[in-house]
Design a protein around this motif. Structure first.
Motif, PDB file in Angstrom:
ATOM      1  N   UNK A 196       2.593-106.982  12.182  1.00  0.00           N
ATOM      2  CA  UNK A 196       2.805-107.815  11.003  1.00  0.00           C
ATOM      3  C   UNK A 196       1.752-107.531   9.924  1.00  0.00           C
ATOM      4  N   UNK A 197       2.180-106.957   8.815  1.00  0.00           N
ATOM      5  CA  UNK A 197       1.263-106.659   7.706  1.00  0.00           C
ATOM      6  C   UNK A 197       1.493-107.616   6.540  1.00  0.00           C
ATOM      7  N   UNK A 198       2.097-108.756   6.847  1.00  0.00           N
ATOM      8  CA  UNK A 198       2.469-109.682   5.763  1.00  0.00           C
ATOM      9  C   UNK A 198       1.403-110.760   5.529  1.00  0.00           C
ATOM     10  N   UNK A 199       0.255-110.654   6.215  1.00  0.00           N
ATOM     11  CA  UNK A 199      -0.843-111.590   5.960  1.00  0.00           C
ATOM     12  C   UNK A 199      -0.623-112.984   6.481  1.00  0.00           C
ATOM     13  N   UNK A 200       0.180-113.105   7.530  1.00  0.00           N
ATOM     14  CA  UNK A 200       0.432-114.448   8.073  1.00  0.00           C
ATOM     15  C   UNK A 200      -0.592-114.842   9.138  1.00  0.00           C
ATOM     16  N   UNK A 201      -1.676-114.062   9.235  1.00  0.00           N
ATOM     17  CA  UNK A 201      -2.764-114.442  10.140  1.00  0.00           C
ATOM     18  C   UNK A 201      -2.756-113.694  11.450  1.00  0.00           C
ATOM     19  N   UNK A 202      -1.729-112.882  11.686  1.00  0.00           N
ATOM     20  CA  UNK A 202      -1.686-112.088  12.917  1.00  0.00           C
ATOM     21  C   UNK A 202      -1.768-110.611  12.521  1.00  0.00           C
ATOM     22  N   UNK A 203      -2.974-110.133  12.367  1.00  0.00           N
ATOM     23  CA  UNK A 203      -3.202-108.780  11.859  1.00  0.00           C
ATOM     24  C   UNK A 203      -2.587-107.742  12.792  1.00  0.00           C
ATOM     25  N   UNK A 204      -2.061-106.647  12.246  1.00  0.00           N
ATOM     26  CA  UNK A 204      -1.423-105.637  13.087  1.00  0.00           C
ATOM     27  C   UNK A 204      -2.424-104.843  13.927  1.00  0.00           C
ATOM     28  N   UNK A 260      11.448-104.433  22.334  1.00  0.00           N
ATOM     29  CA  UNK A 260      10.239-104.606  21.539  1.00  0.00           C
ATOM     30  C   UNK A 260      10.445-105.734  20.521  1.00  0.00           C
ATOM     31  N   UNK A 261       9.528-106.697  20.550  1.00  0.00           N
ATOM     32  CA  UNK A 261       9.562-107.808  19.610  1.00  0.00           C
ATOM     33  C   UNK A 261       8.625-107.462  18.456  1.00  0.00           C
ATOM     34  N   UNK A 262       9.170-107.283  17.288  1.00  0.00           N
ATOM     35  CA  UNK A 262       8.355-107.009  16.105  1.00  0.00           C
ATOM     36  C   UNK A 262       7.929-108.328  15.486  1.00  0.00           C
ATOM     37  N   UNK A 263       6.609-108.554  15.446  1.00  0.00           N
ATOM     38  CA  UNK A 263       6.116-109.794  14.847  1.00  0.00           C
ATOM     39  C   UNK A 263       6.561-109.866  13.390  1.00  0.00           C
ATOM     40  N   UNK A 279       9.233-108.318  11.857  1.00  0.00           N
ATOM     41  CA  UNK A 279      10.668-108.379  11.567  1.00  0.00           C
ATOM     42  C   UNK A 279      11.417-109.464  12.354  1.00  0.00           C
ATOM     43  N   UNK A 280      10.950-109.750  13.567  1.00  0.00           N
ATOM     44  CA  UNK A 280      11.727-110.664  14.419  1.00  0.00           C
ATOM     45  C   UNK A 280      11.307-112.128  14.310  1.00  0.00           C
ATOM     46  N   UNK A 281      10.101-112.366  13.780  1.00  0.00           N
ATOM     47  CA  UNK A 281       9.612-113.742  13.696  1.00  0.00           C
ATOM     48  C   UNK A 281       9.562-114.204  12.243  1.00  0.00           C
ATOM     49  N   UNK A 282      10.207-115.336  11.978  1.00  0.00           N
ATOM     50  CA  UNK A 282      10.174-115.886  10.623  1.00  0.00           C
ATOM     51  C   UNK A 282       8.898-116.695  10.401  1.00  0.00           C
TER      52      UNK A 282
END
Lengths: 310, 310
Positions: free
Chosen positions: A269-277, A296-299, A301-304
């Motif tokens: 996740x590179x969207x800055x939601x606090x879970x750095x890639x 594979x669960x993509x943080x 793409x798969x998590x809103x």
């Protein structure tokens, strides 16, 4: 049913979860699994809650080691006490990274200090110390209570498995008794369903308590995970979720069931939601995911949503 | 409620059980215990089913060792294979008696042969072998299926604890995975709640199975029992039942709870109902029962029926 995975985007990953649940719980389905065999296992750090900038247990241990170094200056020159006392997080992060890269040269020092922090304590004393940590500590970068560092989509997944009469277990490389004081509140997973790394225990008949020894009983990672799952459950799971190379044997073990689902959480996740890639410690699992049929669960793409809302 | 303990006579022992259950499960009672902390532990051999003329597992092992001695004549001169092949039950009984008297000189030979009988097998292979034994074997003196050698009053007690939202566990010196194929059918205790002696396990990645090693992992008797209970449950039990010296630490551990019940089954039945009286291996527990406040269950006086009716 879809309603319950509300923090998941409508992607093939979410569909795979829903299809699996339908296949194993619908009577008459060729893949139907009776309730007693519906066992699901979850890694903890990086799978159910964030493990960055460091695993939560390390935050607890740093506090313990800093206090120990202040009480006993002879410790202050030794690792990991020096790192704890001086706030040298780089040494600690490197020790963990080395482990996941197959180099355990610093892990021995860590394990010895982990053992020393609980040796001689009764299980109830350690439980109280850990419970106090969860009450007071704040995550080092998010600033929130650790209750707010769980992955909301994974908690929803646990709830959904519960609703389908699964027994959910945690199977972690983290210390079993460090997790127990929070798993019911944070995940709804009761203490008897927490499997993890363990310090030795011995019964003190005079005091009528069980105490930790100074010995590591076992490190619950990699090939140890399937063995520990059998010891606890007497079952081969039909669902497993992990996020690191150390979870490969557990994911594969579940896949030995006639119908199974093996999830690999990928922190992209590179969207800055606090879970750095990061991919460190997951390289092998990602490389083998396709060959093994891991989902594979993509943080990204798969998590809103990643963390719980206040 | 009394209806449910129908194979118990109306004695102070039965009253003690009923009073305990009422005290810990009645809301507003000063001794009320929340559901999540209602943990009950039972020894197996001699507590939940007969252990005479020998523990059931030994019957299974005799069959295995006899077959091994026939397949490999070099084994036929060694103990315990010779005893198995020649039907020399005296040597085996003496080995067990010696253990309970504190002399483990023959126990090592037995443990080595126990290990050899499962070493290299997958957990599923051993499970199938044991399940076949329970299907075909007949008790050596009662002549019945082993399902008919359980103590009916104890099964009723388990049912009653279930009805009061307890989680019941078996905590036995017998092999964990030897018990698992029967505990659900015989007692209604699921496989994940069976604690016992364990052979080492290791994950075989190539075959994707968990296999037994040739190593004993731990012998679940005496002071090991409280430690193993904690590992599995993360709780101190509030109820414990046993029948031998090896159960004293487990009974005492439960008694560390604010309100508890510790039962010691005493095989004193001289009425010819198939459960011959014996004190061997229980001497210390009986001598200490009064001082510790163990509630002694007299098979002769407290039970109106011992085994299930056909």
């Amino acid at each position: 049913m879809n309603e319950q995975l509300r923090s998941w985007n409508d992607t093939p990953t979410r569909s795979a979860v829903l299809e699996f649940l339908s296949a194993v719980t619908t009577e008459g389905s060729p893949d139907f699994v009776p309730v007693e065999a519906r066992v699901a296992v979850f890694d903890n750090d990086g799978t159910l809650w964030t493990e960055k900038p460091m695993p939560t247990q390390l935050h607890y241990l740093l506090q313990q080691w800093k206090a120990a170094a202040e009480a006993d200056p002879a410790l202050a020159d030794k690792q990991p006490y020096r790192a704890a006392a001086t706030g040298d997080l780089a040494w600690l992060g490197a020790a963990i990274d080395k482990h996941y890269a197959g180099d355990d040269s610093d892990l021995g020092l860590l394990i010895a200090a982990v053992s020393a922090s609980s040796a001689g304590a009764s299980v109830e004393e350690y439980e109280a110390s850990v419970a106090a940590f969860y009450r007071d500590a704040r995550h080092l970068t998010l600033g929130s209570s650790y209750a707010r560092t769980v992955y909301q989509p994974m908690v929803e997944l646990i709830r959904m498995l519960d609703a389908h009469d699964f027994r959910t277990y945690i199977v972690s490389g983290g210390d079993r008794d460090f997790m127990r004081p929070m798993t019911q509140d944070y995940y709804g997973i009761p203490t008897q369903r927490v499997i993890g790394t363990a310090m030795g225990l011995e019964y003190d008949a005079d005091a009528n308590v069980v105490r930790y020894t100074s010995r590591l009983a076992f490190f619950d990672d990699g090939p140890e995970k399937p063995a520990r799952i059998w010891m606890r459950t007497g079952r081969r799971p039909i669902f497993a979720a992990g996020n690191s190379n150390g979870d490969i044997p557990m994911l594969r073990f579940a896949q030995g069931s006639p119908r199974s689902l093996a999830l690999l959480v990928h922190h992209d996740d590179d969207s800055g939601r606090g879970d750095a890639p990061y991919d460190k410690g997951v390289e092998k699992a990602l490389a083998e995911a396709s060959a093994h049929g891991f989902t594979v669960v993509s943080v990204r793409d798969d998590w809103s949503q990643v963390f719980p809302t206040e």
